[in-house]
Design a protein around this motif. Structure first.
Motif, mmCIF file in Angstrom:
data_model
loop_
_atom_site.group_PDB
_atom_site.id
_atom_site.type_symbol
_atom_site.label_atom_id
_atom_site.label_comp_id
_atom_site.label_asym_id
_atom_site.label_seq_id
_atom_site.Cartn_x
_atom_site.Cartn_y
_atom_site.Cartn_z
ATOM 1 N N GLN A 22 41.783 -12.544 17.674
ATOM 2 C CA GLN A 22 43.192 -12.946 17.733
ATOM 3 C C GLN A 22 43.635 -13.156 19.177
ATOM 4 O OE1 GLN A 22 44.659 -9.615 15.466
ATOM 5 N NE2 GLN A 22 44.915 -10.860 13.622
ATOM 6 N N TRP A 23 43.160 -12.305 20.077
ATOM 7 C CA TRP A 23 43.486 -12.467 21.497
ATOM 8 C C TRP A 23 42.962 -13.796 22.031
ATOM 9 C CZ3 TRP A 23 46.756 -10.452 24.773
ATOM 10 C CH2 TRP A 23 47.265 -9.187 24.539
ATOM 11 N N VAL A 24 41.727 -14.106 21.719
ATOM 12 C CA VAL A 24 41.136 -15.348 22.206
ATOM 13 C C VAL A 24 41.889 -16.547 21.632
ATOM 14 C CG1 VAL A 24 39.063 -16.785 22.167
ATOM 15 C CG2 VAL A 24 38.875 -14.347 22.664
ATOM 16 N N ALA A 25 42.209 -16.497 20.354
ATOM 17 C CA ALA A 25 42.955 -17.604 19.729
ATOM 18 C C ALA A 25 44.342 -17.742 20.355
ATOM 19 C CB ALA A 25 43.074 -17.366 18.231
ATOM 20 N N MET A 26 44.989 -16.626 20.674
ATOM 21 C CA MET A 26 46.300 -16.681 21.314
ATOM 22 C C MET A 26 46.190 -17.270 22.708
ATOM 23 S SD MET A 26 49.109 -13.633 21.959
ATOM 24 C CE MET A 26 47.861 -12.529 22.564
ATOM 25 N N TYR A 27 45.176 -16.866 23.448
ATOM 26 C CA TYR A 27 44.953 -17.415 24.785
ATOM 27 C C TYR A 27 44.749 -18.927 24.716
ATOM 28 C CZ TYR A 27 42.342 -18.629 28.992
ATOM 29 O OH TYR A 27 41.893 -19.246 30.128
ATOM 30 N N ARG A 28 43.941 -19.360 23.772
ATOM 31 C CA ARG A 28 43.695 -20.802 23.609
ATOM 32 C C ARG A 28 44.978 -21.541 23.226
ATOM 33 N NH1 ARG A 28 38.725 -22.010 24.695
ATOM 34 N NH2 ARG A 28 36.972 -20.729 24.093
ATOM 35 N N ALA A 29 45.792 -20.941 22.383
ATOM 36 C CA ALA A 29 47.054 -21.568 21.976
ATOM 37 C C ALA A 29 48.003 -21.696 23.172
ATOM 38 C CB ALA A 29 47.719 -20.764 20.864
#
Length: 83
Positions: free
Chosen positions: A74-81
């Motif tokens: 979830q952290w990685v996806a948030m960073y990418r977003a």
């Protein structure tokens, strides 16, 4: 006597390239230390509202939760977003 076993295996590749590590670390620090009560209030400083809601919906995140409640994915996806 109680006992347990923890097995840790290294992934063959990280979820982010090494070249993004510093930017990712700064992003995580900004979110953890950002003002607001709950992810929704904290992330409004980092993501447009529509992007934040889409990310939360796609990754099963409660925006009333806290940064500590997020998984690594979830952290990685948030960073990418946010990028």
């Amino acid at each position: 006597m109680d006992s347990g076993l923890l097995r840790i295996e290294r992934r063959p590749a990280g979820w982010l390239p090494d070249s993004e590590r510093l930017d990712y670390q700064h992003f995580v620090e900004a979110v953890f230390t950002g003002p607001g009560a709950g992810l929704g209030a904290i992330l409004r400083h980092h993501l447009p509202r529509a992007t934040m809601r889409r990310w939360a919906r796609e990754h099963g995140v409660n925006l009333a939760g806290l940064p500590r409640d997020l998984t690594a994915r979830q952290w990685v996806a948030m960073y990418r977003a946010a990028a």
